[in-house]
Design a protein around this motif. Structure first.
Motif, PDB file in Angstrom:
ATOM      1  N   ALA A  28       0.867  -1.181   0.000  1.00  0.00           N
ATOM      2  CA  ALA A  28       0.000   0.000   0.000  1.00  0.00           C
ATOM      3  C   ALA A  28       0.899   1.225   0.000  1.00  0.00           C
ATOM      4  O   ALA A  28       1.892   1.265   0.736  1.00  0.00           O
ATOM      5  N   GLY A  29       0.585   2.188  -0.825  1.00  0.00           N
ATOM      6  CA  GLY A  29       1.418   3.383  -0.892  1.00  0.00           C
ATOM      7  C   GLY A  29       2.834   3.104  -1.346  1.00  0.00           C
ATOM      8  O   GLY A  29       3.774   3.818  -0.973  1.00  0.00           O
ATOM      9  N   GLY A  30       3.017   2.029  -2.113  1.00  0.00           N
ATOM     10  CA  GLY A  30       4.338   1.722  -2.651  1.00  0.00           C
ATOM     11  C   GLY A  30       5.243   0.922  -1.738  1.00  0.00           C
ATOM     12  O   GLY A  30       6.414   0.703  -2.069  1.00  0.00           O
ATOM     13  N   LYS A  31       4.745   0.465  -0.581  1.00  0.00           N
ATOM     14  CA  LYS A  31       5.569  -0.298   0.361  1.00  0.00           C
ATOM     15  C   LYS A  31       4.815  -1.529   0.840  1.00  0.00           C
ATOM     16  O   LYS A  31       3.582  -1.545   0.882  1.00  0.00           O
ATOM     17  N   ALA A  32       5.564  -2.542   1.261  1.00  0.00           N
ATOM     18  CA  ALA A  32       4.969  -3.675   1.957  1.00  0.00           C
ATOM     19  C   ALA A  32       4.453  -3.195   3.312  1.00  0.00           C
ATOM     20  O   ALA A  32       5.059  -2.326   3.951  1.00  0.00           O
ATOM     21  N   LEU A  33       3.339  -3.758   3.738  1.00  0.00           N
ATOM     22  CA  LEU A  33       2.729  -3.315   4.995  1.00  0.00           C
ATOM     23  C   LEU A  33       3.700  -3.409   6.164  1.00  0.00           C
ATOM     24  O   LEU A  33       3.756  -2.518   7.018  1.00  0.00           O
ATOM     25  N   ILE A  34       4.491  -4.475   6.201  1.00  0.00           N
ATOM     26  CA  ILE A  34       5.381  -4.651   7.345  1.00  0.00           C
ATOM     27  C   ILE A  34       6.495  -3.618   7.365  1.00  0.00           C
ATOM     28  O   ILE A  34       7.046  -3.289   8.424  1.00  0.00           O
ATOM     29  N   ASP A 218     -10.800  -4.590   0.050  1.00  0.00           N
ATOM     30  CA  ASP A 218     -11.339  -3.233  -0.113  1.00  0.00           C
ATOM     31  C   ASP A 218     -10.633  -2.249   0.816  1.00  0.00           C
ATOM     32  O   ASP A 218     -10.328  -1.116   0.422  1.00  0.00           O
ATOM     33  N   ARG A 219     -10.361  -2.656   2.055  1.00  0.00           N
ATOM     34  CA  ARG A 219      -9.672  -1.766   2.996  1.00  0.00           C
ATOM     35  C   ARG A 219      -8.229  -1.538   2.573  1.00  0.00           C
ATOM     36  O   ARG A 219      -7.685  -0.448   2.757  1.00  0.00           O
ATOM     37  N   LEU A 220      -7.605  -2.566   2.025  1.00  0.00           N
ATOM     38  CA  LEU A 220      -6.238  -2.406   1.524  1.00  0.00           C
ATOM     39  C   LEU A 220      -6.225  -1.399   0.366  1.00  0.00           C
ATOM     40  O   LEU A 220      -5.358  -0.522   0.301  1.00  0.00           O
ATOM     41  N   ALA A 221      -7.199  -1.515  -0.522  1.00  0.00           N
ATOM     42  CA  ALA A 221      -7.276  -0.579  -1.650  1.00  0.00           C
ATOM     43  C   ALA A 221      -7.524   0.835  -1.164  1.00  0.00           C
ATOM     44  O   ALA A 221      -6.949   1.794  -1.695  1.00  0.00           O
ATOM     45  N   ALA A 222      -8.365   0.979  -0.146  1.00  0.00           N
ATOM     46  CA  ALA A 222      -8.632   2.305   0.397  1.00  0.00           C
ATOM     47  C   ALA A 222      -7.390   2.903   1.049  1.00  0.00           C
ATOM     48  O   ALA A 222      -7.112   4.097   0.920  1.00  0.00           O
ATOM     49  N   LEU A 223      -6.634   2.061   1.774  1.00  0.00           N
ATOM     50  CA  LEU A 223      -5.396   2.540   2.386  1.00  0.00           C
ATOM     51  C   LEU A 223      -4.392   2.929   1.310  1.00  0.00           C
ATOM     52  O   LEU A 223      -3.717   3.965   1.427  1.00  0.00           O
ATOM     53  N   ASP A 224      -4.294   2.146   0.255  1.00  0.00           N
ATOM     54  CA  ASP A 224      -3.376   2.477  -0.832  1.00  0.00           C
ATOM     55  C   ASP A 224      -3.727   3.818  -1.454  1.00  0.00           C
ATOM     56  O   ASP A 224      -2.836   4.646  -1.702  1.00  0.00           O
ATOM     57  N   ALA A 225      -5.014   4.076  -1.647  1.00  0.00           N
ATOM     58  CA  ALA A 225      -5.436   5.358  -2.196  1.00  0.00           C
ATOM     59  C   ALA A 225      -5.102   6.491  -1.248  1.00  0.00           C
ATOM     60  O   ALA A 225      -4.646   7.577  -1.672  1.00  0.00           O
ATOM     61  N   LEU A 227      -2.690   6.605   1.113  1.00  0.00           N
ATOM     62  CA  LEU A 227      -1.245   6.828   1.193  1.00  0.00           C
ATOM     63  C   LEU A 227      -0.696   7.407  -0.106  1.00  0.00           C
ATOM     64  O   LEU A 227       0.218   8.213  -0.091  1.00  0.00           O
ATOM     65  N   SER A 228      -1.268   6.994  -1.215  1.00  0.00           N
ATOM     66  CA  SER A 228      -0.791   7.473  -2.501  1.00  0.00           C
ATOM     67  C   SER A 228      -1.152   8.939  -2.738  1.00  0.00           C
ATOM     68  O   SER A 228      -0.511   9.632  -3.533  1.00  0.00           O
ATOM     69  N   SER A 229      -2.175   9.397  -2.032  1.00  0.00           N
ATOM     70  CA  SER A 229      -2.609  10.793  -2.208  1.00  0.00           C
ATOM     71  C   SER A 229      -1.816  11.747  -1.315  1.00  0.00           C
ATOM     72  O   SER A 229      -2.003  12.946  -1.396  1.00  0.00           O
TER      73      SER A 229
END
Length: 229
Positions: A28-34, A218-225, A227-229
């Motif tokens: 998410a946001g270009g990084k692995a969650l960990i 869906d929550r992962l996609a929302a977090l990615d959006a 962080l990417s913003s």
């Protein structure tokens, strides 16, 4: 202070994303969650980090290495089958106990993202445990525990209204001695929390910053959006 990242879950709610990728390595946001957790722990001054793993463990171990690229030391506690949170802690206890074998350690769920500053917990010395709580999210409207004015956590009564309760964030600090008498095997953490509550030994604090439970695609996609913003 040492830390443990819980990363041994099967990620069943995240399928098909986790069919071939362990959940902590989803991005998410270009990084692995960990990566977010390890970087924040390192920034807080924590250099010894235990990570438990089970599902697709080889991938996670290879990705993390010895931790040197993060500026920390990573110790892997491998579980042949996921032992749940409590059981995972019990197995990893020798890695979490230092010369002072009851020095508190920080525990964080691998499937959350937050801007919480782990450094604020570095001086936390609970009697048994200390939980970071959040306001109840939509997926847990009834909450987990009541955070009293004196900073202690209590069980929610059956009739508790949602605004009287808070939700466990997945971030906590624990004394190793809380787990030292348990035998190896599957064990949930919730009964350990309840036992500490009965001894008035479980404290808490409310955090109102950004926090995400990454429990579904869906929550992962929302977090990615986000962080990417």
């Amino acid at each position: 202070m040492k830390a443990m990242i819980l990363a041994a879950g099967l990620g069943t709610r995240m399928r098909p994303l986790t069919d071939h990728t362990p959940k902590p390595l989803l991005r998410a946001g270009g990084k692995a969650l960990i990566d977010y957790h390890i970087e924040k722990l390192a920034a807080a001054g924590i250099t010894d980090i235990v990570v438990n793993c089970s599902w697709l463990a080889d991938q996670l171990e290879t990705y993390l290495g010895d931790g040197s690229r993060y500026g920390v030391r990573i110790f892997v506690s491998r579980e042949e089958e996921p032992l749940e949170t409590g059981g995972g802690i019990v197995q990893a206890l020798p890695l979490l106990s230092g010369e002072n074998n009851d020095a508190p350690f920080l525990l964080v769920n691998g499937d959350i993202w937050t801007d919480f500053d782990f450094a604020t917990l570095m001086s936390c010395k609970p009697e048994a445990g200390h939980l970071v709580m959040i306001k109840n999210p939509s997926h847990n409207p009834l909450g987990d525990f009541v955070l009293s004015a004196n900073g202690l956590l209590t069980e929610k009564p059956d009739s508790a209204a949602a605004n009287n309760t808070t939700t466990f964030s997945g971030i906590s600090v624990w004394r190793p001695s809380v787990f030292s008498e348990f035998s190896l095997g599957r064990r949930a953490l919730k009964p350990v929390m309840v036992a500490a509550i009965l001894r008035q030994a479980l404290s808490g604090q409310l955090y109102e910053g950004h926090w995400w439970d990454i429990g579904t695609p869906d929550r992962l996609a929302a977090l990615d959006a986000f962080l990417s913003s």
